[in-house]
Design a protein around this motif. Structure first.
Motif, PDB file in Angstrom:
ATOM      1  N   VAL A 252       0.862  -1.183   0.000  1.00 44.94           N
ATOM      2  CA  VAL A 252       0.000   0.000   0.000  1.00 44.94           C
ATOM      3  C   VAL A 252       0.895   1.229   0.000  1.00 44.94           C
ATOM      4  CG1 VAL A 252      -1.899   1.173   1.151  1.00 44.94           C
ATOM      5  CG2 VAL A 252      -1.664  -1.316   1.366  1.00 44.94           C
ATOM      6  N   ASP A 253       0.710   2.093  -1.007  1.00 41.51           N
ATOM      7  CA  ASP A 253       1.574   3.264  -1.185  1.00 41.51           C
ATOM      8  C   ASP A 253       0.727   4.492  -1.519  1.00 41.51           C
ATOM      9  OD1 ASP A 253       4.278   4.352  -1.358  1.00 41.51           O
ATOM     10  OD2 ASP A 253       3.952   4.499  -3.520  1.00 41.51           O
ATOM     11  N   THR A 254      -0.435   4.588  -0.915  1.00 42.63           N
ATOM     12  CA  THR A 254      -1.374   5.666  -1.201  1.00 42.63           C
ATOM     13  C   THR A 254      -0.758   7.037  -0.932  1.00 42.63           C
ATOM     14  OG1 THR A 254      -3.181   4.201  -0.549  1.00 42.63           O
ATOM     15  CG2 THR A 254      -3.681   6.548  -0.705  1.00 42.63           C
ATOM     16  N   SER A 255      -0.937   7.956  -1.855  1.00 43.07           N
ATOM     17  CA  SER A 255      -0.413   9.307  -1.698  1.00 43.07           C
ATOM     18  C   SER A 255      -1.014   9.978  -0.477  1.00 43.07           C
ATOM     19  CB  SER A 255      -0.731  10.132  -2.947  1.00 43.07           C
ATOM     20  OG  SER A 255      -0.478  11.501  -2.715  1.00 43.07           O
ATOM     21  N   ASN A 256      -0.192  10.786   0.193  1.00 42.78           N
ATOM     22  CA  ASN A 256      -0.654  11.513   1.365  1.00 42.78           C
ATOM     23  C   ASN A 256      -1.620  12.644   1.027  1.00 42.78           C
ATOM     24  OD1 ASN A 256       0.758  10.016   3.319  1.00 42.78           O
ATOM     25  ND2 ASN A 256       2.635  11.163   2.938  1.00 42.78           N
TER      26      ASN A 256
ATOM     27  N   ASP B  98      -7.132  11.567  10.384  1.00 44.82           N
ATOM     28  CA  ASP B  98      -6.767  12.038   9.053  1.00 44.82           C
ATOM     29  C   ASP B  98      -6.861  10.856   8.095  1.00 44.82           C
ATOM     30  OD1 ASP B  98      -5.636  13.013   6.730  1.00 44.82           O
ATOM     31  OD2 ASP B  98      -3.908  13.935   7.717  1.00 44.82           O
ATOM     32  N   PRO B  99      -7.794  10.865   7.141  1.00 47.46           N
ATOM     33  CA  PRO B  99      -8.007   9.698   6.284  1.00 47.46           C
ATOM     34  C   PRO B  99      -7.103   9.639   5.059  1.00 47.46           C
ATOM     35  CG  PRO B  99      -9.636  11.355   5.768  1.00 47.46           C
ATOM     36  CD  PRO B  99      -8.789  11.927   6.886  1.00 47.46           C
ATOM     37  N   ARG B 100      -6.170  10.565   4.942  1.00 45.41           N
ATOM     38  CA  ARG B 100      -5.314  10.584   3.751  1.00 45.41           C
ATOM     39  C   ARG B 100      -4.176   9.570   3.870  1.00 45.41           C
ATOM     40  NH1 ARG B 100      -3.588  16.722   3.854  1.00 45.41           N
ATOM     41  NH2 ARG B 100      -3.366  16.069   6.036  1.00 45.41           N
ATOM     42  N   GLY B 101      -3.703   9.132   2.707  1.00 40.70           N
ATOM     43  CA  GLY B 101      -2.512   8.300   2.655  1.00 40.70           C
ATOM     44  C   GLY B 101      -2.695   6.925   3.266  1.00 40.70           C
ATOM     45  N   VAL B 102      -1.556   6.333   3.637  1.00 39.66           N
ATOM     46  CA  VAL B 102      -1.542   4.985   4.222  1.00 39.66           C
ATOM     47  C   VAL B 102      -1.756   5.133   5.723  1.00 39.66           C
ATOM     48  CG1 VAL B 102      -0.278   2.810   4.422  1.00 39.66           C
ATOM     49  CG2 VAL B 102       0.093   4.292   2.431  1.00 39.66           C
TER      50      VAL B 102
ATOM     51  N   SER C 248       4.261   1.701   2.576  1.00 34.76           N
ATOM     52  CA  SER C 248       5.314   2.627   2.155  1.00 34.76           C
ATOM     53  C   SER C 248       4.698   3.983   1.868  1.00 34.76           C
ATOM     54  CB  SER C 248       6.048   2.085   0.917  1.00 34.76           C
ATOM     55  OG  SER C 248       5.149   1.917  -0.171  1.00 34.76           O
ATOM     56  N   GLY C 249       5.574   4.994   1.762  1.00 35.29           N
ATOM     57  CA  GLY C 249       5.107   6.337   1.454  1.00 35.29           C
ATOM     58  C   GLY C 249       5.151   7.268   2.645  1.00 35.29           C
ATOM     59  N   GLY C 250       6.264   7.986   2.806  1.00 36.39           N
ATOM     60  CA  GLY C 250       6.354   9.006   3.836  1.00 36.39           C
ATOM     61  C   GLY C 250       6.606   8.499   5.239  1.00 36.39           C
ATOM     62  N   PHE C 251       7.140   7.291   5.371  1.00 38.21           N
ATOM     63  CA  PHE C 251       7.393   6.752   6.712  1.00 38.21           C
ATOM     64  C   PHE C 251       8.754   7.192   7.233  1.00 38.21           C
ATOM     65  CE2 PHE C 251       3.913   3.998   5.583  1.00 38.21           C
ATOM     66  CZ  PHE C 251       3.275   3.787   6.794  1.00 38.21           C
ATOM     67  N   ASP C 252       8.789   7.466   8.550  1.00 42.39           N
ATOM     68  CA  ASP C 252      10.038   7.711   9.257  1.00 42.39           C
ATOM     69  C   ASP C 252       9.937   7.011  10.607  1.00 42.39           C
ATOM     70  OD1 ASP C 252       8.376   9.325  10.807  1.00 42.39           O
ATOM     71  OD2 ASP C 252       9.216  11.201  10.066  1.00 42.39           O
TER      72      ASP C 252
ATOM     73  N   VAL D 263      10.790   2.388   3.304  1.00 44.41           N
ATOM     74  CA  VAL D 263      11.147   3.747   3.722  1.00 44.41           C
ATOM     75  C   VAL D 263      12.183   4.319   2.763  1.00 44.41           C
ATOM     76  CG1 VAL D 263      11.864   5.179   5.666  1.00 44.41           C
ATOM     77  CG2 VAL D 263      10.784   2.969   6.105  1.00 44.41           C
ATOM     78  N   GLY D 264      12.022   5.589   2.424  1.00 44.62           N
ATOM     79  CA  GLY D 264      12.931   6.211   1.466  1.00 44.62           C
ATOM     80  C   GLY D 264      13.561   7.491   1.971  1.00 44.62           C
ATOM     81  N   SER D 265      12.938   8.623   1.666  1.00 40.65           N
ATOM     82  CA  SER D 265      13.586   9.924   1.815  1.00 40.65           C
ATOM     83  C   SER D 265      14.024  10.225   3.238  1.00 40.65           C
ATOM     84  CB  SER D 265      12.658  11.036   1.310  1.00 40.65           C
ATOM     85  OG  SER D 265      11.451  11.060   2.060  1.00 40.65           O
ATOM     86  N   SER D 266      13.268   9.787   4.249  1.00 38.04           N
ATOM     87  CA  SER D 266      13.631  10.126   5.624  1.00 38.04           C
ATOM     88  C   SER D 266      14.961   9.511   6.035  1.00 38.04           C
ATOM     89  CB  SER D 266      12.535   9.679   6.596  1.00 38.04           C
ATOM     90  OG  SER D 266      12.478   8.268   6.706  1.00 38.04           O
TER      91      SER D 266
END
Length: 375
Positions: A253-257, A275-279, A304-308, A327-330
């Motif tokens: 699951v990689d739903t956009s925030n 907040d119902p957005r994203g994962v 995945s998607g915005g995890f830290d 996890v990526g950018s963080s």
């Protein structure tokens, strides 16, 4: 293909990785990557103070996981003048370090190695930052009581030339699942991954057809379906589960925030308290419940998607049904800067105000001999 040095190190046949692994740019020796004032100081030292001996020490100011020492030692051996005459002490890659703890000292004539100070700071800063970030994420992923894998997905978040070093740092920090072959280059594995959104696009959003094509092309791979392309995670997860049954190993699951999954438009009574957005956890609980209800308890959920580290810790505290985190950018935030200070001159204290020699009994003596880097 020759054996990776990391295997020789793990087996105790060599003490440290060398330039056979790091493959330095030869221009380092010309001072191309050194601040010009270091190059000027080298010339002045050669002309006016050729017999002076300085001690340079390196430290940082946080609780961290040290990484980059092997690389720095290989750098010294490759580019310092008369490296075998330098007196070097160092901690190890993977050591936990304290604020202001000395991690390395180098003693010798300034002109023989001083111009490398900034390069050394940069190596230690980047490698330690990534290793520390990964360690914190891996620790958070274990906080719920289960050792959950963390996939290092930082290929799109920085310049491609950084992947090998970042992958090694991630390995030191505790992530052994990485997205590209380059990330695995220094420590000897291969990249892993299944499908991007681009694959599903080729089949006009038909997740079942995309998975069928994937399975036919890579029959030995575990089938892990990416299920957020149509922003209807539960519907698409059940579609692939019903089609592939036990063959389906997991859904990602990689739903956009910036998006709210269709699950919530079908169930508006769930909204109003989160907040119902994203994962989000509510979506993941709904997905787990739907899979289990139809007998697909074996299907793992990859988020995945915005995890830290902080977000993962919150999800673990809530017992969110995540089996693997991507996890990526963080993980690539550079937040552990290092400083190199000259603190002794000919064996006596001589340093800028506020700095002093801080011996560290944990460090080992390193000999930069001709054939290998040994202790």
């Amino acid at each position: 293909m020759s054996e990776k040095e990391i295997y020789q190190k793990l087996q105790g046949r060599i003490k440290r990785l060398t330039n056979k692994t790091f493959k330095f740019d030869e221009r380092i020796g010309d001072g191309w990557f050194s601040a010009v004032y270091f190059l000027k100081t080298r010339e002045i030292a050669e002309k006016h103070k050729p017999d002076n001996e300085i001690l340079m020490q390196f430290f940082q100011k946080k609780h961290a996981v040290l990484c980059g020492t092997d690389e720095v030692l290989a750098l010294l051996k490759t580019f310092a003048k008369n490296p075998e005459e330098l007196e070097v002490h160092s901690l190890e890659d993977g050591d936990r370090i304290e604020p202001f703890e000395t991690v390395m000292t180098i003693k010798g004539p300034y002109q023989n190695f001083g111009y490398l100070e900034g390069v050394i700071d940069g190596i230690l800063a980047r490698r330690t930052s990534v290793a520390t970030n990964v360690y914190e994420v891996v620790t958070a992923a274990k906080s719920g009581g289960t050792d959950k894998p963390v996939i290092f997905m930082g290929d799109r978040d920085d310049h491609y030339t950084q992947q090998s070093g970042d992958g090694y740092s991630a390995y030191i920090g505790g992530s052994k699942a990485q997205a590209t072959h380059a990330m695995n280059e220094w420590w000897g594995k291969k990249g892993m991954g299944t499908m991007p959104h681009a694959l599903i696009q080729l089949f006009k959003g038909d997740i079942v057809e995309a998975c069928r094509a994937y399975q036919e092309t890579y029959p030995e791979d575990d089938l892990m379906a990416l299920v957020d392309y149509n922003n209807d995670v539960i519907t698409d997860s059940l579609r692939v589960a019903r089609e592939f049954g036990d063959t389906l190993k997991g859904v990602r699951v990689d739903t956009s925030n910036t998006l709210v999954d269709k699950y919530f438009t079908r169930n508006p009574d769930l909204l109003g308290t989160f907040d119902p957005r994203g994962v989000n956890p509510k979506l993941l609980f709904g997905l787990r419940e739907a899979l289990d209800r139809e007998g697909y308890q074996h299907v793992k959920i990859v988020a995945s998607g915005g995890f830290d580290a902080d977000r993962i810790a919150r999800y673990e505290e809530m017992n969110a049904p995540v089996d693997i985190y991507g996890v990526g950018s963080s993980l690539l935030k550079l937040n552990v800067p290092f400083t190199g200070d000259n603190v002794l001159l000919n064996g006596e204290h001589e340093a800028k105000l506020g700095r002093k020699y801080r011996p560290n009994a944990r460090m080992e003596r390193i000999y930069l001999n001709e054939n290998s880097i040994e202790d």
